[in-house]
Design an enzyme around this catalytic site. Structure first.
Site, PDB file in Angstrom:
ATOM      1  N   HIS A   1      80.264  32.481  33.769  1.00  0.00           N
ATOM      2  CA  HIS A   1      79.066  32.594  32.931  1.00  0.00           C
ATOM      3  C   HIS A   1      79.230  33.721  31.908  1.00  0.00           C
ATOM      4  O   HIS A   1      78.317  34.519  31.687  1.00  0.00           O
ATOM      5  CB  HIS A   1      77.821  32.809  33.795  1.00  0.00           C
ATOM      6  CG  HIS A   1      77.416  31.602  34.582  1.00  0.00           C
ATOM      7  ND1 HIS A   1      76.933  30.453  33.982  1.00  0.00           N
ATOM      8  CD2 HIS A   1      77.453  31.351  35.915  1.00  0.00           C
ATOM      9  CE1 HIS A   1      76.675  29.547  34.931  1.00  0.00           C
ATOM     10  NE2 HIS A   1      76.993  30.073  36.098  1.00  0.00           N
TER      11      HIS A   1
ATOM     12  N   ASP B   1      79.113  33.665  40.566  1.00  0.00           N
ATOM     13  CA  ASP B   1      78.910  32.245  40.867  1.00  0.00           C
ATOM     14  C   ASP B   1      79.549  31.358  39.812  1.00  0.00           C
ATOM     15  O   ASP B   1      79.807  31.780  38.685  1.00  0.00           O
ATOM     16  CB  ASP B   1      77.412  31.938  40.945  1.00  0.00           C
ATOM     17  CG  ASP B   1      76.706  32.189  39.625  1.00  0.00           C
ATOM     18  OD1 ASP B   1      76.927  33.271  39.040  1.00  0.00           O
ATOM     19  OD2 ASP B   1      75.946  31.318  39.161  1.00  0.00           O
ATOM     20  N   GLU B   2      79.772  30.122  40.202  1.00  0.00           N
ATOM     21  CA  GLU B   2      80.153  29.032  39.288  1.00  0.00           C
ATOM     22  C   GLU B   2      81.224  29.470  38.279  1.00  0.00           C
ATOM     23  O   GLU B   2      81.038  29.403  37.073  1.00  0.00           O
ATOM     24  CB  GLU B   2      78.910  28.502  38.565  1.00  0.00           C
ATOM     25  CG  GLU B   2      77.904  27.888  39.517  1.00  0.00           C
ATOM     26  CD  GLU B   2      76.677  27.348  38.827  1.00  0.00           C
ATOM     27  OE1 GLU B   2      76.144  26.304  39.268  1.00  0.00           O
ATOM     28  OE2 GLU B   2      76.221  27.956  37.838  1.00  0.00           O
ATOM     29  N   ALA B   3      82.369  29.908  38.834  1.00  0.00           N
ATOM     30  CA  ALA B   3      83.489  30.340  37.988  1.00  0.00           C
ATOM     31  C   ALA B   3      84.631  29.342  38.119  1.00  0.00           C
ATOM     32  O   ALA B   3      85.468  29.461  39.027  1.00  0.00           O
ATOM     33  CB  ALA B   3      83.946  31.740  38.392  1.00  0.00           C
TER      34      ALA B   3
END
Length: 764
Positions: free
Chosen positions: A268, A330-332
């Site tokens: 992000h 998160d969400e990498a």
């Protein structure tokens, strides 16, 4: 003539007397969050300009806060007639606990810290008319019901999150939000400041973060699932100056709210890479993201990146005195790392196994830096990948599994699962709700949340610090929309965190929420009012089917029709469950003696051949998305095509499942159809495949298992339909459903198990 003159003088005298402020009678105690011990007593205390304050100097900051409120109503407070006494009481062990004793001549507040005294004042404010809080009350005195309260929080961490990167809000709104957190005894404001779509905090050493990363060229119109994507063509952005951040932090501190900043890493981070391309793996120019989702351009694991992040954090630490700094995690996606020379060299030099261990290295390195500055990190539960940084606190959002793993390893945990804490989900299943990301999270489900996972023993449960509500703002462009999504669900989160489980009662809570609406009106908060809506559900008994109607509020009537016409005051009053023997369209609404109060509830029931049959599934649905159980798949009711979390959808995470429907006897049928949810942004994918087979009463195959093809139904749903040319006889219908599997690179949720959501199975 004299008579007329005297009449006018008398009229003026009466008018003047009527302008005199009146005394306000005591209101019923309806406090949110509910105190853990409350005893009502006889009598009342009169709060007025004659009320005298006596206090111990240790609690003087709270006394000053109280004085400012009282002065705005009564003017300078100099009286001697009765007393409010603030007592420093070091026998109270919990610094957030308090005792509040209201007697006819004296109110006594006992606390061992200013924080405890502050929470006592917040309780006291809720014993006063709503207008007191904003200084608009016009009165000479307010009566307060005599009572005794002994209170303390269940959890030490009681948080609310706000994402300002997708959409940004003025400082005055942030302060208003913090005021409400304080009123509800919440002590943490998690300020999500950086994202792919915008960087919202001034960092003086890196001016391009303000010049480039803070602005995107345009913004997605409509929902992410709408294809093709449309954009508004308008530049959007901005950032908070360091002076503004200091102002917010100081304002929050005065209200005993800790502000925790979130600076996302390693994922992000596309906005920052747009400003400084050398921070990415390719070194190529990228744009600040203009749509929502997860992006492959993440921070490269090279020294230059760590130098940048340490510089950023140095400035952040000067602004935020909080013990914790949230670093995302998160969400990498690992796509860029897999082909990046720098990242692969780092894996080799550090003796790492793969890119997941590289993420652990990244997080651990940043944790060591923050630990060296006397701070601790919080990260989303993906920081568990490849091993957990030594001192990290885990914020568990993908269910409770991450929390259980972390707590069993001796790490502190903050609970914020999507199923109960994501306030960007729809809160009602009515069709006129404003656009949201998806899901379904009504007030009752929020209130039902227990932050202690059942898998933890008493010792492990000590690592659960509390829970937090999250407000992600992709679909909240205005302050009014943020409030609509937050209230009243934030009230439920406050009570989940403060009030002991044995003292919670949902029916009582709803009564207090209805009362609290007046307070929200006075404070100009744009809350959602779904208290007068109706819930419905099918039940089956001995092969017969019935429909039940309920509403949250008491003392009102539900009136209904079965022919699809609008209910009125003359419609039948609902008193007991309605027998269902054919397809019907029920309409119902809540009425008082004079008018309809809420929106009209509509439910179409498709009374097909499987309604009331026996159904089994070889796997339990995920505990966060149980729907109405297996029976909900054949109850004649189809779920929403925009809210996959409602009680008609069953969710399974990563499981293949087998469903068997027993029609009870052999029946003549011609078709079977069902529907699956498809929302890749929430990691929900249609199955890898579905087979349907048919057996007779002897378990002999009528039709062999056949692979069914999917057809799009709506933007969010795909269906299958077994439609034979002629009628055939069967008793058992068997579905074999293959989960999508692990989500591959390049797709939303890459590396995670996919969800399967299934709705009504219709047999005709």
């Amino acid at each position: 003539m004299n008579f007329k003159k005297n009449y006018i003088l008398l009229f003026l005298l009466i008018a003047c007397l009527s302008c005199k402020k009146s005394e306000v009678k005591a209101i019923q105690a309806q406090i949110i969050p509910a105190p853990n011990s409350l005893k009502l007593l006889k009598g009342q205390f009169l709060l007025s300009s004659e009320t005298h304050l006596i206090y111990d100097e240790e609690l003087e900051p709270v006394v000053a806060y109280w004085k400012s409120l009282v002065t705005s109503v009564f003017g300078l407070n100099t009286g001697k007639s009765n007393i409010i006494r603030f007592v420093f009481d070091d026998a109270i062990q919990n610094p957030e606990a308090y005792r509040l004793n209201v007697k006819p001549e004296e109110i006594t507040i006992n606390a061992s810290s200013s924080k405890g005294a502050f929470y006592a004042v917040q309780t006291l404010i809720q014993l006063l008319p709503p207008e007191f809080a904003n200084g608009s009350l016009n009165t000479d005195g307010i009566y307060i019901q005599n009572l005794k309260i002994e209170d303390e929080p269940r959890f030490s961490y009681r948080g609310m999150h706000l994402d300002v990167a997708r959409h940004m809000y003025p400082i005055d709104f942030i302060k208003k939000h913090i005021d409400m957190l304080a009123m509800l005894k919440m002590n943490t404001f998690h300020w999500h400041l950086t994202e792919d779509q915008g960087w919202r905090i001034e960092i003086k050493k890196y001016p391009k973060l303000q010049e480039i990363a803070a602005y995107r060229d345009e913004t997605l119109i409509g929902h992410y699932s709408d294809q093709p994507h449309q954009f508004d063509g308008k530049k959007y952005g901005g950032y908070y100056t360091q002076d503004e951040v200091k102002e917010v932090v100081a304002y929050a501190q005065e209200r005993f709210v800790t502000v925790i900043p979130e600076i996302e890493m390693p994922g992000h981070s596309q906005a920052a890479i747009a400003a400084y391309p050398q921070l990415g793996c390719t070194g190529e120019q990228v744009e600040v993201a203009t749509k929502w989702g997860v992006f492959e351009d993440i921070y490269c694991a090279k020294d230059e990146t760590f130098d940048f992040l340490e510089d950023v954090l140095d400035e952040v630490l000067e602004l935020f005195p909080s013990k914790y700094i949230h670093i995302g995690g998160d969400e990498a996606p690992k796509t860029r790392w897999k082909t990046c020379d720098n990242c692969q060299a780092r894996i080799k030099s550090e003796g790492l196994k793969d890119e997941h261990e590289l993420q652990n290295y990244f997080i651990t390195r940043m944790e060591k830096y923050l630990n060296s500055k006397g701070r601790q990190i919080i990260g989303w539960d993906e920081i568990l990948e490849g091993g957990l940084a030594p001192n990290a606190t885990v914020m568990s959002w993908r269910g409770t599994e991450g929390a259980v793993e972390a707590a069993k390893s001796g790490h502190n945990v903050i609970m914020t699962p999507t199923s109960h804490c994501y306030l960007d989900y729809y809160q009602s299943d009515t069709d006129d709700e404003p656009l949201a990301i998806g899901g379904y999270l009504p007030l009752e489900k929020v209130y039902s949340f227990n932050p202690i996972p059942e898998e933890l023993n008493e010792e492990e449960a000590q690592y659960v610090l509390g829970s937090q509500g999250n407000i992600w703002t992709e679909y909240m462009p205005t302050e009014a929309q943020v409030e609509y999504m937050a209230y009243p669900r934030i009230l439920a989160i406050a009570e989940v965190n403060w009030t002991k489980s044995e003292n919670k009662n949902y029916e009582n809570f709803v009564t207090r929420v209805e009362n609290f609406h007046r307070r929200l009106d006075v404070l100009n908060i744009n809350y959602a009012n779904h208290l007068y809506e109706i819930e419905g559900g099918m039940t089956s008994e001995n092969g017969r089917s019935f429909y039940e109607l309920t509403t949250l509020t008491k003392g009102k009537d539900i009136r209904y029709t079965l022919d699809g016409t609008e209910p009125t005051l003359n419609s039948e009053v609902y008193t007991s469950q309605i027998p269902i023997t054919e397809s019907v369209k029920i309409k119902a609404a809540v009425f008082n003696s004079e008018k309809q109060l809420g929106k009209t509830f509509t439910q179409t029931i498709n009374y097909h051949k499987a309604v009331g049959a026996k159904i089994t599934i070889d796997k339990e649905p995920h505990k966060s998305y149980p729907g109405s159980g297996a029976e909900g798949l054949i109850n004649g009711i189809s779920g929403s095509d925009t809210r996959y979390g409602d009680k008609e959808w069953l969710g399974f995470w990563g499981d293949d499942i087998e469903i068997t429907i027993d029609l009870g006897k052999e029946k003549k049928i011609k078709s079977v159809e069902t529907i699956f949810y498809n929302a890749n942004g929430q990691w929900i994918y249609i199955p890898d495949g579905v087979q349907i087979g048919f057996l007779n009463s002897k378990n002999e195959i009528v039709f062999p298992f056949v692979e069914q093809l999917f057809e799009p139904i709506t933007r969010n749903t795909w269906g299958i339909n077994f439609d034979y040319d002629e009628w055939f006889i069967t008793r058992y219908i068997v579905f074999k459903i293959r989960n999508y599997g692990v989500i591959p690179e390049g797709k939303q949720g890459a590396g995670n198990k996919a969800w399967t959501f299934i709705d009504e199975i219709i047999v005709n």
